[in-house]
Scaffold this active site. Sequence first.
Site, short mmCIF file in Angstrom:
data_model
loop_
_atom_site.label_atom_id
_atom_site.label_comp_id
_atom_site.label_asym_id
_atom_site.label_seq_id
_atom_site.Cartn_x
_atom_site.Cartn_y
_atom_site.Cartn_z
N PRO A 1 -11.46 7.29 -3.23
CG PRO A 1 -11.66 5.06 -3.89
CD PRO A 1 -11.46 6.44 -4.43
CG ASN A 2 -10.76 3.65 1.21
OD1 ASN A 2 -11.71 3.56 1.99
ND2 ASN A 2 -10.57 2.82 0.21
NE ARG B 1 -5.67 3.22 2.75
CZ ARG B 1 -5.81 3.07 1.45
NH1 ARG B 1 -6.12 4.11 0.70
NH2 ARG B 1 -5.62 1.90 0.89
CE1 TYR C 1 -2.10 4.28 -0.02
CE2 TYR C 1 -1.95 2.84 1.89
CZ TYR C 1 -2.26 3.04 0.57
OH TYR C 1 -2.74 2.00 -0.18
CG ASN D 1 -4.06 9.55 -5.27
OD1 ASN D 1 -4.58 8.47 -5.55
ND2 ASN D 1 -3.02 9.64 -4.47
CB ALA E 1 -9.07 1.27 -5.42
CG HIS F 1 -5.32 0.34 -9.72
ND1 HIS F 1 -4.03 0.60 -10.11
CD2 HIS F 1 -5.44 0.80 -8.46
CE1 HIS F 1 -3.38 1.17 -9.12
NE2 HIS F 1 -4.22 1.31 -8.10
CG ASP G 1 -14.44 6.78 -21.14
OD1 ASP G 1 -13.31 6.47 -21.59
OD2 ASP G 1 -15.43 6.04 -21.23
CD GLU H 1 -2.24 7.68 -12.83
OE1 GLU H 1 -2.77 6.68 -12.33
OE2 GLU H 1 -1.67 7.66 -13.94
CG HIS I 1 -0.96 6.56 -7.82
ND1 HIS I 1 -2.20 6.09 -7.46
CD2 HIS I 1 -0.98 6.73 -9.16
CE1 HIS I 1 -2.94 5.97 -8.56
NE2 HIS I 1 -2.23 6.36 -9.60
CG LEU I 2 -0.35 9.83 -1.14
CD1 LEU I 2 -1.35 9.59 -0.02
CD2 LEU I 2 0.52 11.04 -0.83
CB SER I 3 1.89 3.81 -2.20
OG SER I 3 0.96 3.39 -3.17
NE ARG J 1 1.02 -0.67 -2.14
CZ ARG J 1 -0.08 -0.12 -1.67
NH1 ARG J 1 -0.45 1.09 -2.04
NH2 ARG J 1 -0.85 -0.78 -0.81
NE ARG K 1 -2.37 -1.71 -3.68
CZ ARG K 1 -3.38 -1.11 -3.05
NH1 ARG K 1 -3.85 0.03 -3.50
NH2 ARG K 1 -3.92 -1.66 -1.98
#
Length: 148
Positions: free
Chosen positions: A16-17, A24, A29, A80, A83, A86, A93, A104, A106-108, A113, A117
Amino acid sequence: MPDYALGVLVGVLHGPNFNVLHRRDPAVYGGLSLPELEGKIREWGAELGCDVLCRQTNHEGEYVEWCQELGDSAGGLVVNSGAWSHYSYAIRDALELASCPVVEVHLSDIENREDWRRHTVLEDIAAHRVIGKGPQGYKEALEFLTRE
C-alpha cells in the site's frame, strides 16, 4: 502470466501507498516515484541477468494472491509489503508457502522509526532482509537472489 523458466524471473511486490511514493517524505522514502523505482529495479535485474516482474496494490487480498502465484512460479521474490509487513499474517502465510527465496525490503530504516514499525511478521521467514538502504536496497535484494 508469461512462461518463465524457474530461476529467471524475480517478482517484486509493493504494498500500500507505493502508488503515491513520489508524495511521501523523500528523506525517508528516497524521493522516487513508483515508475522511476521500478525502472531502476528492472535495469538492475537486466544487469544481473534476470527478468523482473513488478506489481503494486493497495488491496491485501490481491497481494496474497500474487504471493501465492509468484511463490510457485518465480525464482525469487522481493517483497516490500509496506504497513502490512507489521501485522498481516495472511501475507506471511502466503510467503511461507513460497518455493523460492523471499527477500524483505524496506526503503526506510524501520528499526529506528516508530515502535510499531520495528518488528515485521515476515522477518523470520525471509531468506534475506534489506532495511533502510533506500532504492539501492532493491539492488542488494536482486544481487542476493541471483547469487542463490
